[in-house]
Design a protein around this motif. Structure first.
Motif, PDB file in Angstrom:
ATOM      1  N   UNK A 283       0.827  -1.242   0.170  1.00 12.15           N
ATOM      2  CA  UNK A 283      -0.105   0.008   0.159  1.00 12.15           C
ATOM      3  C   UNK A 283       0.841   1.266   0.016  1.00 12.15           C
TER       4      UNK A 283
ATOM      5  N   UNK B  93      -5.317  10.646  -4.611  1.00 11.44           N
ATOM      6  CA  UNK B  93      -5.023  10.183  -3.168  1.00 11.44           C
ATOM      7  C   UNK B  93      -3.517   9.877  -3.141  1.00 11.44           C
TER       8      UNK B  93
ATOM      9  N   UNK C 295       0.503   0.754  16.302  1.00  9.27           N
ATOM     10  CA  UNK C 295      -0.117   2.243  15.788  1.00  9.27           C
ATOM     11  C   UNK C 295       0.157   3.421  16.558  1.00  9.27           C
TER      12      UNK C 295
ATOM     13  N   UNK D 198     -16.297   7.398  11.682  1.00 13.64           N
ATOM     14  CA  UNK D 198     -17.620   7.179  11.397  1.00 13.64           C
ATOM     15  C   UNK D 198     -18.110   5.869  11.933  1.00 13.64           C
ATOM     16  N   UNK D 199     -17.168   4.860  11.898  1.00  8.58           N
ATOM     17  CA  UNK D 199     -17.649   3.484  12.120  1.00  8.58           C
ATOM     18  C   UNK D 199     -17.106   3.150  13.638  1.00  8.58           C
TER      19      UNK D 199
ATOM     20  N   UNK E  21     -14.209   3.437  15.035  1.00  7.38           N
ATOM     21  CA  UNK E  21     -12.901   2.872  15.237  1.00  7.38           C
ATOM     22  C   UNK E  21     -12.066   3.955  15.604  1.00  7.38           C
ATOM     23  N   UNK E  22     -11.025   3.814  16.424  1.00  6.31           N
ATOM     24  CA  UNK E  22     -10.173   4.860  17.100  1.00  6.31           C
ATOM     25  C   UNK E  22      -9.389   5.393  15.705  1.00  6.31           C
TER      26      UNK E  22
ATOM     27  N   UNK F 192      -6.887  -5.783   8.264  1.00  4.03           N
ATOM     28  CA  UNK F 192      -5.908  -5.079   8.729  1.00  4.03           C
ATOM     29  C   UNK F 192      -6.341  -3.419   8.500  1.00  4.03           C
ATOM     30  N   UNK F 193      -7.118  -3.158   7.163  1.00  2.33           N
ATOM     31  CA  UNK F 193      -7.431  -1.952   7.048  1.00  2.33           C
ATOM     32  C   UNK F 193      -8.707  -1.372   7.659  1.00  2.33           C
ATOM     33  N   UNK F 194      -8.770  -0.346   8.133  1.00  5.65           N
ATOM     34  CA  UNK F 194     -10.340   0.223   8.983  1.00  5.65           C
ATOM     35  C   UNK F 194     -11.416  -0.339   8.076  1.00  5.65           C
ATOM     36  N   UNK F 195     -11.656   0.376   6.894  1.00  4.74           N
ATOM     37  CA  UNK F 195     -13.037   0.050   6.287  1.00  4.74           C
ATOM     38  C   UNK F 195     -13.302  -1.268   6.106  1.00  4.74           C
TER      39      UNK F 195
ATOM     40  N   UNK G 264     -12.238  -3.857   8.273  1.00  2.00           N
ATOM     41  CA  UNK G 264     -12.394  -4.467   9.753  1.00  2.00           C
ATOM     42  C   UNK G 264     -13.714  -3.934  10.061  1.00  2.00           C
ATOM     43  N   UNK G 265     -14.220  -2.927   9.577  1.00  2.00           N
ATOM     44  CA  UNK G 265     -15.690  -2.303   9.949  1.00  2.00           C
ATOM     45  C   UNK G 265     -16.699  -3.317   9.498  1.00  2.00           C
TER      46      UNK G 265
ATOM     47  N   UNK H 169      -3.988  -3.464  15.093  1.00  2.00           N
ATOM     48  CA  UNK H 169      -4.992  -2.614  14.379  1.00  2.00           C
ATOM     49  C   UNK H 169      -6.317  -3.120  14.777  1.00  2.00           C
TER      50      UNK H 169
ATOM     51  N   UNK I 218      -7.500  -1.592  17.889  1.00  3.56           N
ATOM     52  CA  UNK I 218      -7.902  -0.113  17.888  1.00  3.56           C
ATOM     53  C   UNK I 218      -9.452   0.002  16.914  1.00  3.56           C
ATOM     54  N   UNK I 219      -9.809  -1.206  16.277  1.00  2.63           N
ATOM     55  CA  UNK I 219     -10.952  -1.334  15.531  1.00  2.63           C
ATOM     56  C   UNK I 219     -11.977  -1.630  16.233  1.00  2.63           C
TER      57      UNK I 219
ATOM     58  N   UNK J 176     -22.000   4.829   6.268  1.00  3.10           N
ATOM     59  CA  UNK J 176     -20.421   5.210   6.643  1.00  3.10           C
ATOM     60  C   UNK J 176     -19.694   3.754   6.535  1.00  3.10           C
ATOM     61  N   UNK J 177     -20.504   2.627   6.461  1.00  2.00           N
ATOM     62  CA  UNK J 177     -19.915   1.330   6.247  1.00  2.00           C
ATOM     63  C   UNK J 177     -19.196   1.365   4.529  1.00  2.00           C
TER      64      UNK J 177
ATOM     65  N   UNK K 141      -7.263   5.338  -3.993  1.00  2.00           N
ATOM     66  CA  UNK K 141      -7.587   5.416  -2.923  1.00  2.00           C
ATOM     67  C   UNK K 141      -7.951   4.053  -2.296  1.00  2.00           C
ATOM     68  N   UNK K 142      -6.909   3.041  -2.587  1.00  3.78           N
ATOM     69  CA  UNK K 142      -7.215   1.470  -2.128  1.00  3.78           C
ATOM     70  C   UNK K 142      -7.286   1.222  -0.818  1.00  3.78           C
TER      71      UNK K 142
ATOM     72  N   UNK L  97      -6.245  -1.748   0.590  1.00  3.12           N
ATOM     73  CA  UNK L  97      -5.398  -3.334  -0.017  1.00  3.12           C
ATOM     74  C   UNK L  97      -5.258  -3.951   1.228  1.00  3.12           C
TER      75      UNK L  97
END
Lengths: 991, 420
Positions: free
Chosen positions: A861, A890, A915, A923-924, A926-927, B91-94, B96-97, B143, B146-147, B394-395, B408-409, B411
């Motif tokens: 990434x 981006x 981290x 918004x979800x 998450x910290x 791993x990535x926030x979106x 995990x959500x 990660x 925190x999620x 938001x999801x 804006x991947x 990944x």
């Protein structure tokens, strides 16, 4: 009872008795027996318990289609669950045990499910066990799991070995019955390279059992003569005990040869898996008889008519003393005749057809056997063994007309061609109404890469029923002239999907379709009633055809019942998908020899042996094994690493860098090609010089890095990461073959052709000078240049490149000279304090120096710009792979996380992967985060923890302290600093 | 909510009651109606994601004038041919959500749908077999914490306790520890589709099987309906939830999707008695395995290296996967492969899904779940319903199809190193 007949048995050798045990009981059979025939000969009809209701189960079939008779075979490291006794050849000392019962086969507590069977219809578990919520995982599921499953779990590591082999043939004929033999003979005569395979140990298939005569002689003799003729043809290969398990795209055929199943422990491989490239495949796979659905059709003693005939004729075993034959076709009359011939009693032939005439029924009647026309079985009496049948009118609802005592029932509902291989790769089927069967649709065969048919189905596999039809079909499709047989005319069968026709729900709840999984007629009807109309829905809802026999007996009957329930024609319902393998194949055979030490090739460098002898602690890096560090006696891993680093920093260290990827790129367009591959410019690199390069994928993400060397006007050498060599070589070829196919560029992966040694440290030059032979002075070999010569007697290419920040030379020599050079360097370096160092010291030294590591600072990434590597990206080039991607909004955003150095306030070491948090949540919920650690180490040089990380706006926030929460509530506070911790000016390497 | 009031409830008592009449009186789990001329919302694709989308449109937003159109039989795509793994240790926030949303919905799904989907949170391990992998999974644990995703790093000793049949000391890749999600697990894949279908049908939604979309109609940049093999159907909003075939549908609507379709290979062994009560994934050697309630070892591997739509099993991945798993679980060497198959997975450039508005107004797309869609079904449906009903969620925010244009991947190459 079931017994061994005093005479007969075409496959057994009575002079060779074999001892075996079943559930610990000693029994005896003969050479040539299957475990099934031997058990039956010893009056062991009850062989196991069914999956769901734990009902008693006995033999139904005589071949691969057997759903019931599965045993645990062998002991210890040769134990195997779920072995089908019908396809297990008997051997001396075989030890078999029945499955799925507790405490014993005769008395099974699980049979309580049977008592409550009425409350456990198909799919019942979807409707209950939902409350309380936790109970599914903790109460219901464990109980269901314990009750389900079949065989016991093997405990030991497999003692056997397996191998794989490759085969090539113009024509592979699958099935060694008369159709397959005739097809192979014809193709063999035409000079084709033919491979004929047969899943059992015997040639000839059913014909010898069925009393067929070919060209005026018994089928037995014809088979023998044909096999002999084939054996004499140099272009024909014959292989028994070999089952075609699956057909894949482009005629890739898998065949499973059971070499040593019947001779365990003799040292030969147990199985051999053949990967065959077949020009064309002929499926002469025969047909499988269908059961009839009547109440109690699962009670031990109810068998397929053809199987009963097999046991009597092939192995001289009588399934029962007194047999009732029940049928909807003429073929089953052969069973009545075979039983009579063997001196056994046939109590009656119950035929669902209203009026029965023809040669076979007449022959049966002539033996004085009653033929009951228009009759069916209302229900079978008995629990663990058939004791009798209740006869009714087939057209009625099951009112008993008479009761007949018997201890065996031979049933036949007609025959279904074996169409699995045909279907695996897309061949379509057609419903033949007259014969009540799905057979291959010759107009829609599976096609090969040329779009042409790659399979021909012949004989019974193509829907032929009599020997005449079979041989005529072979002649028609393969060429040649069909031999004459003694086939008699047979009357048409009458499809009978349930017996009797008007059976009510109570009877239907006792009519088994899938014996192993306990799926009954009532279950399929329930599925239809509840809307599971697709055949796939019904299958999955009821588990019809999902047992270890994969529905070989149950599928056609099941989908006929479903079609009836939905009031639609059978072809409209269609079949479920036929998936490989035809019968289950061992995992061991799939793995072949690739296990243990040779599971994956272990790549070793030419100096590997020396490392091993000198305290190496190895780690896997891709397929390579590399030295993580060299431990001295009594030394821990971390101590060793720290010692190695300090020694390299203060004196001199040596690293085996042979695993570094080395790709030659050559040709008139090589420079242009490399300019596209790397973000920097490689075409202008002068011969004799080196340049650091970055490679990105099309999405702009950094994928590999390394030093590129120009060897000559048209030749470059690209170093890649150790783990990346094969991937990057593939990447180059991908572009050259698919996109830039007209560019004149050649690549070669020469990673293993060279041994490479890094000599790094203040004394590095002294060591090389002592070896002698080349000018390695600051002037003679400046930084980022290379020279060729003879160093210490070895032909060497020396690069002045440094990944440690020290004065450093990397020396490449032919792999065969690597160990000699390594030893020579160790000897020469002794007086200068040389020590080898491993990969961990290398990692830490590069981190002290602020160099990135692919896989640590990158994770798919990260773009080079994130790592402050803009200097290695050409601004002038029109294009390179990833350039366009990196221009997207981006990617160009100032908010991207960028590489910085991190130092904890107390000098401790940041944990890997932590981290940095920011205020609030997203918004979800998450910290929010603002960065993360990419590399973190204890630096023995600086005597404190150092780290690198990606931090939002990082380079603009030098000196700021950010929080890294870690395990157990501990929060690390770290200061943002420059990523170069050691020798910022490069004074140490540029000397 | 009492949206399922219209259907007869399933329970042990219901089974006992129906047994009295030999189960002759069970009603259809779902109706099979002919399509109406117009619906408020049409969903194309009656797989898990499409049905869940419809279900949450009804349950959360009261939108029940909905048709779910299916080319084949409901649940017949990847919903019915995956390896049933449920986890949210991304791993990535979106990611995990949405996966954690899905996983948490699975916890109560049986009760919510009144259909036992057999969610079994038996625990899931991802083995670390190289030092590099150890670092990667430790990062994932940080990660996840925190999620709000409960995962932990466990040492080899604990791995062995959880998986007694495992071989920790393979000569090539010894097990160095594992990323452990205790509330990960499995569910019965078909039941998820059937349970949603039954609940949707009970809300009055029409599930129309054997109905293929042949065209998408729009007027003035707004979608107005679809043409199907069962006639034209008008709609207010249209959701395309057709996995690999989404690109075919998008083409009908006049836009392109960055989707490639590949075959993912899976297999099961013959059933044996319970021997492994967790899901184990081994990414270094490319294989994963769990044991189904029937006793089969359910095994998955990688995707074929070429694009196709055939849903056929191929052999080379099976070979690699089985080798890897025999090293990890030596006892399976004497089990037999019962069945192998392929599912077609729809892959995007970053291996993350697309839940998005499109260039056509009122037309939404949900696809690109690649190798890991089953576990997402409830969350995917929940989020897609919100997106379709409210215009944003938001999801789904980060899963827009336009992210590829922006670079804006999302990944997951670290967390999703292999197929899953």
């Amino acid at each position: 009872m079931s017994t061994r007949l005093p005479k007969g048995g075409r496959l057994i050798d009575r002079t060779k008795p074999l001892n075996f045990t079943f559930n610990g009981r000693r029994m005896q059979g003969y050479q040539g027996d299957t475990l099934a025939s031997a058990l039956l000969g010893a009056d062991q009809m009850l062989l196991g318990r069914s999956f769901k209701y734990h009902r008693p189960r006995g033999l139904v079939a005589s071949g691969a289609e057997e759903p019931n008779a599965l045993v645990g075979l062998g002991t210890g490291s040769r134990f195997e669950p779920n072995q089908r006794v019908t396809t297990t050849e008997l051997f001396e000392g075989a030890s078999a045990a029945s499955q799925n019962h507790w405490p014993s086969l005769e008395f099974d507590v699980g049979a309580i499910n049977n008592t409550f069977g009425r409350f456990l219809p198909g799919g019942f578990y979807y409707k209950t066990f939902m409350f309380p919520r936790f109970a599914w995982k903790h109460v219901f599921e464990p109980v269901i799991r314990q009750s389900a499953g079949l065989g016991k779990v093997p405990q030991d590591r497999d003692a056997d070995r397996y191998e794989y082999a490759y085969g090539f043939a113009d024509l592979v004929v699958v099935g060694g019955g008369v159709a397959g033999l005739a097809a192979a003979l014809q193709a063999g005569k035409e000079g084709k390279r033919v491979l004929l395979i047969e899943q059992t140990a015997h040639w000839g298939g059913r014909a010898p059992v069925d009393g067929v005569e070919i060209d005026g002689r018994p089928a037995e003799d014809w088979v023998k003569a044909t096999v002999e003729a084939l054996g004499k043809m140099a272009n024909v290969t014959l292989r028994t005990r070999t089952m075609a398990s699956g057909l894949y795209d482009h005629g890739y055929l898998l065949a499973y040869e059971r070499i040593g199943d019947h001779t365990p422990g003799d040292g030969r491989p147990r199985h051999r898996l053949w990967r065959i490239r077949a020009g064309h495949v002929v499926t002469a796979t025969g047909a499988i008889e269908r059961p009839l659905s009547f109440a109690g059709n699962d009670i031990p003693g109810v068998m397929l008519a053809g199987a009963v005939r097999d046991y009597v004729v092939n192995w001289a075993v009588s399934p029962g003393d007194r047999t009732v034959v029940v049928t909807n076709n003429d073929d089953a009359y052969r069973t009545a005749l075979a039983l009579t011939e063997a001196g056994l009693i046939v109590a009656a032939v119950v035929d669902a057809r209203a009026s029965v005439t023809g040669a076979l029924p007449d022959a049966v009647r002539a033996k004085g056997i009653r033929v009951l026309e228009g009759r069916g079985i209302a229900k079978v009496k008995g629990t663990k063994r058939v004791t009798g049948v209740s006869i009714c009118a087939q057209a009625g609802e099951g009112a008993e007309i008479e009761e007949i005592d018997c201890d065996a029932i031979a049933m036949s509902g007609g025959w279904s061609p074996v169409v699995h291989l045909w279907s695996h790769c897309g061949g379509k089927l057609i419903w033949d109404d007259a014969r009540a069967m799905f057979r291959p649709d010759a107009a829609k065969p599976p096609t090969g890469d040329d779009g042409m048919s790659m399979v021909t189905a012949v004989g019974s596999a193509n829907g032929a029923l009599t020997a005449d039809e079979v041989l005529a079909d072979v002649a028609k499709q393969m060429g040649g002239k069909a031999a004459k047989t003694n086939s008699v005319a047979e009357a048409a069968l009458e499809p009978v999907w349930i017996m009797p026709q008007g059976a009510g729900p109570q009877l239907k709840m006792k009519m088994w379709l899938d014996y192993q999984n306990d799926v009954k007629v009532s279950d399929v009807q329930l599925a239809a009633r509840e809307g599971y109309h697709s055949v796939e829905h019904t299958k999955r809802y009821t588990t019809l055809g999902m047992a270890t026999d994969q529905g070989k007996l149950s599928n056609i009957n099941g989908l006929a019942v479903l079609s009836d329930a939905l009031s639609q024609a059978i072809p409209q319902t269609g079949t479920t998908t036929f998936r490989p393998p035809y019968t289950p194949i061992s995992m061991g055979a799939i793995a072949g020899e690739a296990r243990g030490d040779i599971f994956q090739p272990l790549r070793k460098t030419p100096m590997d042996e020396w490392h091993g002898a000198n305290g190496a602690y190895f780690e896997p890096v891709g397929l390579w094994r590399r030295t993580y560090c060299y431990q001295r006696p009594g030394e821990g891993v971390h101590e060793a690493v720290n010692r190695e680093i300090l020694n390299a920093r203060e004196k001199v260290g040596m690293l085996d860098a042979s695993t570094l990827g080395k790709l030659i790129v050559k040709g008139p367009d090589a420079g242009r090609f490399l300019d596209m591959l790397y973000t920097g410019v490689m075409s202008t690199l002068p011969v004799g010089k080196c340049r650091y390069g970055l490679m990105c994928n099309e999405n702009g993400f950094l994928s590999d890095d390394g030093v590129v060397v120009r060897l000559s006007e048209d030749t470059w050498l690209c170093h890649t990461t150790s783990g990346g060599a094969d991937r990057i070589h593939g990447w180059m070829e991908d572009w050259l073959q698919c996109e830039w196919w007209d560019w004149k560029v050649y690549t070669a992966n020469v990673t293993e052709e060279y041994a490479q040694i890094a000599v790094a440290g203040p004394n590095a030059r002294k060591v090389l000078e002592k070896l002698g032979g080349m000018d390695v002075s600051a002037e003679g070999l400046p930084a980022m240049e290379w020279r060729e010569g003879v160093l210490g007697g070895c032909r060497a290419r020396v690069y002045r490149i440094s990944f440690s920040g020290e004065l450093s030379y990397e020396i490449a020599v032919p792999a065969s000279e690597g160990l000699a050079l390594w030893k020579a360097l160790i000897a020469a370096g002794e007086e200068f304090g040389v020590m080898p160092y491993g990969t961990e010291a290398m990692h830490i030294m590069r981190a002290e120096k602020g160099f990135i590591m692919i896989g640590d600072e990158t994770d798919g990434t990260v773009i080079p710009q994130d790592l402050n590597l803009n200097w290695a990206i050409s601004k002038k080039k029109a294009d390179y792979l990833g350039k366009r991607a990196q221009e997207r909004s981006h990617m160009a955003s100032p908010d991207r996380w960028k590489l910085v150095g991190l130092e904890t306030l107390d000098g401790s070491v940041l944990p890997d992967g932590v981290y940095a948090v920011a205020d609030g949540v997203n918004a979800n919920g998450q910290r929010n985060v603002q960065g993360r650690v990419t590399s973190t180490y204890y630096s023995p040089t600086l005597k404190k923890g150092i780290a690198m990380g990606l931090v939002k706006h990082g380079p603009d926030r030098m000196g700021e302290v950010i929080d890294f929460p870690a395990d157990g509530g501990k929060v690390f506070k770290a200061k943002i600093v420059d990523q170069v911790f050691y020798d910022k000016e490069g004074a140490k390497q540029n000397v | 909510m009492s949206i399922t009031r219209a259907m007869k409830r399933y329970s042990a008592f219901a089974i006992a009651r129906e047994a009295m009449s030999y189960h002759q009186n069970w009603e259809e789990a779902w109706r099979s109606p002919a399509p109406k001329p117009k619906y408020d919302v049409v969903i194309v694709g009656a797989g898990g994601h499409g049905l869940a989308t419809a279900y949450y449109l009804g349950k959360n937003y009261g939108i029940t004038n909905v048709a779910v159109i299916e080319k084949g039989w409901l649940g017949g795509g990847n919903t019915g041919r995956n390896t049933t793994i449920i986890r949210s240790n991304y791993l990535q926030d979106p990611s995990a959500a949405i996966y954690e949303k899905a996983r948490s919905l699975f916890e109560d799904l049986s009760q919510d749908l009144n259909y036992n989907v057999m969610f079994s949170p038996r625990g899931l391990l991802m083995l670390a077999q190289t030092h590099h992998e150890v670092r990667g999974y430790r990062r994932t644990v940080y990660a996840n914490n925190l999620q709000g995703v409960a995962t932990e790093w466990i040492e080899p000793k604990r791995v062995k306790e959880l998986v007694p049949i495992i071989n920790l000391d393979g000569p090539r890749y010894p097990v160095l520890g594992a990323l452990y999600q205790a509330r990960g697990g499995t569910a019965r894949h078909d039941a998820v589709a059937w349970g949603y279908a039954r609940a949707c049908s009970a809300m009055g939604m029409d599930i129309i099987q054997q109905c293929e979309v042949t065209g998408i109609r729009s007027e003035g940049g707004k979608v107005v309906g679809v043409n199907t093999t069962k006639g034209a159907i008008d709609c207010g909003k249209l959701g395309l939830v057709a996995a690999g075939h989404s690109s075919v549908l998008a083409d009908m609507a006049g836009f392109r999707l960055p989707i490639e379709s590949l075959a993912l290979q899976a297999l099961v062994s013959e059933p044996i008695k319970p021997c492994m009560d967790v899901v184990v994934m081994a990414n270094t050697v490319h294989g994963y395995m769990s044991q189904s309630d029937k006793g089969e070892m359910v095994i998955g591997g990688g995707t074929d290296g070429f694009n196709n739509y055939t849903q056929r099993g191929s052999f080379h991945h099976v070979e690699e996967t089985v080798r890897a798993l025999i090293e990890t679980f030596p006892m399976i060497s004497r089990l037999k492969m019962l069945r192998q198959w392929g599912g077609i997975v729809d892959m995007t450039g970053d291996r993350s899904p697309i839940l998005s508005k499109t260039p056509v107004e009122n037309l939404f797309v949900n696809c690109g779940w690649g190798t890991g869609g089953f576990k997402a079904i409830p969350g995917s449906g929940w989020a897609m319903a919100e997106l379709m009903a409210r215009g944003h969620s938001p999801l789904t925010e980060e899963f827009s199809m336009y992210r590829f244009r922006e670079g804006k991947f999302i990944d997951e190459s670290v967390a999703a190193g292999v197929a899953h």
